[in-house]
Design a protein around this motif. Structure first.
Motif, PDB file in Angstrom:
ATOM      1  N   GLU A  33       0.875  -1.169   0.000  1.00 13.66           N
ATOM      2  CA  GLU A  33       0.000   0.000   0.000  1.00 13.66           C
ATOM      3  C   GLU A  33       0.915   1.224   0.000  1.00 13.66           C
ATOM      4  N   ALA A  34       0.728   2.104  -0.987  1.00 12.61           N
ATOM      5  CA  ALA A  34       1.623   3.253  -1.150  1.00 12.61           C
ATOM      6  C   ALA A  34       0.871   4.561  -0.927  1.00 12.61           C
ATOM      7  N   PHE A  35       1.564   5.529  -0.306  1.00 17.55           N
ATOM      8  CA  PHE A  35       0.974   6.824   0.015  1.00 17.55           C
ATOM      9  C   PHE A  35       1.981   7.918  -0.336  1.00 17.55           C
ATOM     10  N   GLN A  36       1.453   9.082  -0.702  1.00 18.33           N
ATOM     11  CA  GLN A  36       2.344  10.164  -1.124  1.00 18.33           C
ATOM     12  C   GLN A  36       2.665  11.146  -0.006  1.00 18.33           C
ATOM     13  N   SER A  37       2.058  10.980   1.162  1.00 22.70           N
ATOM     14  CA  SER A  37       2.328  11.886   2.278  1.00 22.70           C
ATOM     15  C   SER A  37       2.082  11.178   3.601  1.00 22.70           C
ATOM     16  N   ALA A  38       2.601  11.771   4.654  1.00 23.27           N
ATOM     17  CA  ALA A  38       2.383  11.221   5.992  1.00 23.27           C
ATOM     18  C   ALA A  38       0.908  11.282   6.362  1.00 23.27           C
ATOM     19  N   SER A  39       0.241  12.383   6.004  1.00 29.73           N
ATOM     20  CA  SER A  39      -1.174  12.534   6.326  1.00 29.73           C
ATOM     21  C   SER A  39      -2.023  11.485   5.626  1.00 29.73           C
ATOM     22  N   ALA A  40      -1.704  11.208   4.365  1.00 29.36           N
ATOM     23  CA  ALA A  40      -2.449  10.194   3.620  1.00 29.36           C
ATOM     24  C   ALA A  40      -2.253   8.819   4.260  1.00 29.36           C
ATOM     25  N   PHE A  41      -1.036   8.554   4.699  1.00 29.20           N
ATOM     26  CA  PHE A  41      -0.743   7.282   5.357  1.00 29.20           C
ATOM     27  C   PHE A  41      -1.527   7.156   6.666  1.00 29.20           C
ATOM     28  N   LEU A  42      -1.474   8.183   7.500  1.00 32.97           N
ATOM     29  CA  LEU A  42      -2.165   8.148   8.788  1.00 32.97           C
ATOM     30  C   LEU A  42      -3.670   8.021   8.611  1.00 32.97           C
ATOM     31  N   GLY A  43      -4.185   8.596   7.528  1.00 31.50           N
ATOM     32  CA  GLY A  43      -5.618   8.552   7.297  1.00 31.50           C
ATOM     33  C   GLY A  43      -6.106   7.286   6.618  1.00 31.50           C
ATOM     34  N   GLY A  44      -5.202   6.559   5.934  1.00 30.36           N
ATOM     35  CA  GLY A  44      -5.660   5.422   5.148  1.00 30.36           C
ATOM     36  C   GLY A  44      -5.074   4.073   5.465  1.00 30.36           C
ATOM     37  N   ALA A  45      -4.057   4.011   6.305  1.00 26.82           N
ATOM     38  CA  ALA A  45      -3.388   2.736   6.571  1.00 26.82           C
ATOM     39  C   ALA A  45      -4.020   2.009   7.744  1.00 26.82           C
ATOM     40  N   ASP A  46      -4.256   0.707   7.577  1.00 27.79           N
ATOM     41  CA  ASP A  46      -4.736  -0.150   8.661  1.00 27.79           C
ATOM     42  C   ASP A  46      -3.521  -0.835   9.280  1.00 27.79           C
ATOM     43  N   LEU A  47      -3.174  -0.425  10.491  1.00 25.40           N
ATOM     44  CA  LEU A  47      -1.946  -0.891  11.126  1.00 25.40           C
ATOM     45  C   LEU A  47      -2.149  -2.077  12.058  1.00 25.40           C
ATOM     46  N   SER A  48      -3.357  -2.632  12.084  1.00 27.91           N
ATOM     47  CA  SER A  48      -3.640  -3.674  13.068  1.00 27.91           C
ATOM     48  C   SER A  48      -3.932  -5.043  12.460  1.00 27.91           C
ATOM     49  N   ALA A  49      -4.039  -5.133  11.149  1.00 29.36           N
ATOM     50  CA  ALA A  49      -4.579  -6.351  10.545  1.00 29.36           C
ATOM     51  C   ALA A  49      -3.585  -7.492  10.420  1.00 29.36           C
ATOM     52  N   ARG A  50      -2.285  -7.190  10.231  1.00 27.00           N
ATOM     53  CA  ARG A  50      -1.323  -8.251   9.917  1.00 27.00           C
ATOM     54  C   ARG A  50       0.097  -7.737  10.146  1.00 27.00           C
ATOM     55  N   PRO A  51       1.087  -8.637  10.097  1.00 28.48           N
ATOM     56  CA  PRO A  51       2.477  -8.165  10.168  1.00 28.48           C
ATOM     57  C   PRO A  51       2.754  -7.178   9.040  1.00 28.48           C
ATOM     58  N   ALA A  52       3.481  -6.120   9.349  1.00 29.02           N
ATOM     59  CA  ALA A  52       3.715  -5.075   8.348  1.00 29.02           C
ATOM     60  C   ALA A  52       4.988  -4.312   8.678  1.00 29.02           C
ATOM     61  N   CYS A  53       5.482  -3.576   7.691  1.00 29.78           N
ATOM     62  CA  CYS A  53       6.574  -2.647   7.921  1.00 29.78           C
ATOM     63  C   CYS A  53       6.356  -1.434   7.025  1.00 29.78           C
ATOM     64  N   LEU A  54       7.120  -0.408   7.272  1.00 30.91           N
ATOM     65  CA  LEU A  54       6.953   0.856   6.566  1.00 30.91           C
ATOM     66  C   LEU A  54       8.268   1.279   5.926  1.00 30.91           C
TER      67      LEU A  54
END
Length: 209
Positions: A33-54
């Motif tokens: 999942e790709a985002f062009q800004s920090a705000s877009a990431f904070l508003g659209g990323a689901d950080l609880s569903a599975r193992p992930a990294c940034l």
């Protein structure tokens, strides 16, 4: 190898870099999942569903990568910084704050993929531990208030008679409560009870087995 269902977030305001990184990560078999800004990431990323990294660009239009890192510290999300403008001080600050890696642009594909693998293995371990804790807390939630009291005393190593004296009830009643605690927590021994209580975050100071 980490779980191929692991998710890699990419935050970079450069369209070309963001697309290139997305293609590379997908080619390695990961979801992206790709985002062009920090705000877009904070508003659209689901950080609880599975193992992930940034994978995070240091310089972003709305806030810096370091600022975003500080906001995400409580999430335990491994972060791989990428930048064309890094310096030693910034690198040290990022690593002290828990960054998984700090890579210079243009990023070597093999180096990035190795960094991703390390970060996702780390995230998978944390995710599995969190899932185990959640399962144990669900078991603890099955207990009645009295059973919780019995559990808190039993895991300190106190005998049934001592627990009965502490709570002012009959020893045979304690035996019944203790059996129900063992059943609800799916424990086979006192050692199991102590482990479950510890992992579930039940405060039992001074316990002994």
């Amino acid at each position: 190898m980490s779980d191929p269902n692991s998710l890699v977030f990419i935050v970079d305001d450069d369209d070309h870099v963001r697309r290139a990184l997305s293609r590379l990560v997908r080619s390695a078999g990961y979801r992206v999942e790709a985002f062009q800004s920090a705000s877009a990431f904070l508003g659209g990323a689901d950080l609880s569903a599975r193992p992930a990294c940034l994978v995070l660009d240091l310089e972003l239009p709305d806030k810096s990568g370091l600022e975003l890192q500080r906001e995400l510290n409580a999430v335990l999300l491994p972060i791989i910084f990428i930048t064309g403008h890094g310096d030693i001080e910034t690198t040290v600050d990022a690593m002290k704050a828990g960054a998984a890696d700090f890579l210079a642009k243009p990023v070597c594909e093999s180096v990035l993929l190795e960094a991703l693998e390390r970060a996702l293995v780390r995230s998978s371990q944390v995710f599995q531990q969190a899932c185990e804790v959640a399962r144990l807390r669900e078991r603890v939630d099955r207990l009645t208030p009295r059973e919780r009291e019995v559990l808190a005393l039993v895991v300190t190593g106190r005998l049934n008679k001592q627990v009965a004296d502490d709570l002012g009830i009959a020893e045979k009643t304690i035996k019944i409560h203790r059996a129900r605690v063992m059943e609800k927590l799916e424990a086979s021994s006192l050692v199991d009870l102590v482990r479950i209580a510890d992992k579930a975050g039940i405060n039992v100071p001074g316990h002994r087995v």
